[in-house]
Design an enzyme around this catalytic site. Structure first.
Site, PDB file in Angstrom:
ATOM      1  CE  LYS A 195      -3.762   2.220   2.573  1.00 16.57           C
ATOM      2  NZ  LYS A 195      -4.649   2.109   3.752  1.00 16.57           N
ATOM      3  CE  LYS A 248      -6.537   1.966  -0.740  1.00 19.01           C
ATOM      4  NZ  LYS A 248      -7.203   1.999   0.581  1.00 19.01           N
TER       5      LYS A 248
END
Length: 323
Positions: A195, A248
């Site tokens: 992320k 992400k």
């Protein structure tokens, strides 16, 4: 004269379908929803920066889920917004917390729907950070127990999968141990393993009401310039017990999705985040792009890069377009 005639296999729609290398299906798509703790059972607040998305009361969420399930939705992920926030994020693991209530309601009404839960503290802390803070420092190790307690509360409510998004070191191990010690050995963990500290999250902060009151998240989310580090993060989470690895955001990090696909056999998820959604919506509203074609092209691009699962705010629309 002899040369490559690639057009032979593009000549008709039927031939193109026959030789297509990648395809989307409803099984690939996960719809994120935002559920709000409120006394107004009919609460539905459109998210200004994410046209077509809303915050929902529990009652309206169940209504929305029914509509989506009827269209063929197989899976969702829940983000909760409590009435009261505090420095310890106590509503994140409360038995009657809003996400816990939502899980029970959805699984009771739509048992076939795979209900995943985001595990983080940022929506529940009064300061908006993903962990416990001391001064302006985000503390890693004291946060792990709270994340594990949150995941356990989701499991007890009936969640099919928990998804830690905080990016604290060691959180997958803490959650796996907590789940196993309490009899949830079979509950999978989808880790936000890779992320990045991305500017593409902007609209989400409005949707989840999780904007930090000070500082930023660059001490725990990854530097966008780093590629090799993603493999280290993925290996660590697999060693700690993750069952699915997530990247992400999705579109700016297709190379990272491909890296994980080529290095690991585990399922790979990718999150087409709020900023990606908002940009497509804005361009479509101005008539600059064909929204349907652009979103389906972007989703197949994520799939082609190697994602097995795609979290996208376009999941419900894509179900219509796939038909």
């Amino acid at each position: 004269m002899t040369f490559f005639r690639g057009r032979r296999l593009r000549r008709t729609p039927a031939i193109r379908d026959l030789v297509r290398e990648n395809a989307l299906s409803p099984n690939d798509l996960i719809q994120p929803w935002f559920v709000v703790e409120t006394d107004d059972k009919n609460f539905e607040k459109p998210i200004g920066s994410m046209p077509g998305q809303s915050q929902y009361s529990l009652h309206k969420l169940v209504e929305r889920a029914g509509w989506a399930v009827d269209k063929g939705l197989r899976s969702c992920i829940l983000f909760g917004i409590p009435k009261v926030k505090d420095p310890q994020a106590s509503q994140a693991w409360a038995d009657e917390g809003i996400v816990q209530q939502a899980v029970r309601a959805l699984k009771d009404k739509y048992p076939q729907l795979v209900v995943m839960t985001d595990v983080c503290l940022c929506e529940y802390t009064s300061h908006g950070h993903c962990g416990i803070v001391r001064g302006e420092e985000i503390l890693n190790d004291p946060t792990l127990e709270l994340l594990a307690k949150s995941a356990l509360s989701h499991a007890r409510a009936g969640a099919d999968m928990v998804a830690p998004s905080d990016m604290m070191d060691g959180r997958v191990a803490a959650i796996r141990a907590m789940l196993d010690d309490n009899g949830f050995n079979d509950l999978p963990i989808m880790s936000y393993a890779v992320k990045y500290a991305s500017a593409f999250y902007g609209p989400f902060r409005e949707a989840a009401e999780s904007t930090p009151q000070f500082g930023d998240r660059r001490t725990h989310q990854m530097d966008p310039a780093n590629r090799r580090e993603a493999l280290r993060e993925a290996v660590a989470d697999l060693d700690e017990g993750a069952d699915v690895l997530m990247v992400k955001p999705a579109m700016p990090y297709l190379d990272i999705i491909r890296d994980l696909r080529e290095n690991f056999d585990t399922p790979i998820a990718a999150y087409q985040v709020s900023g990606e959604y908002a940009m497509i919506k804005a361009a479509a509203a101005n008539g600059w792009i064909d929204e349907r074609r652009v979103i389906m092209e972007s989703l197949i691009g994520i799939k082609r890069a190697g994602a097995d699962l795609i979290l996208t705010y376009y999941a419900e629309d894509a179900l219509d377009w796939l038909k």
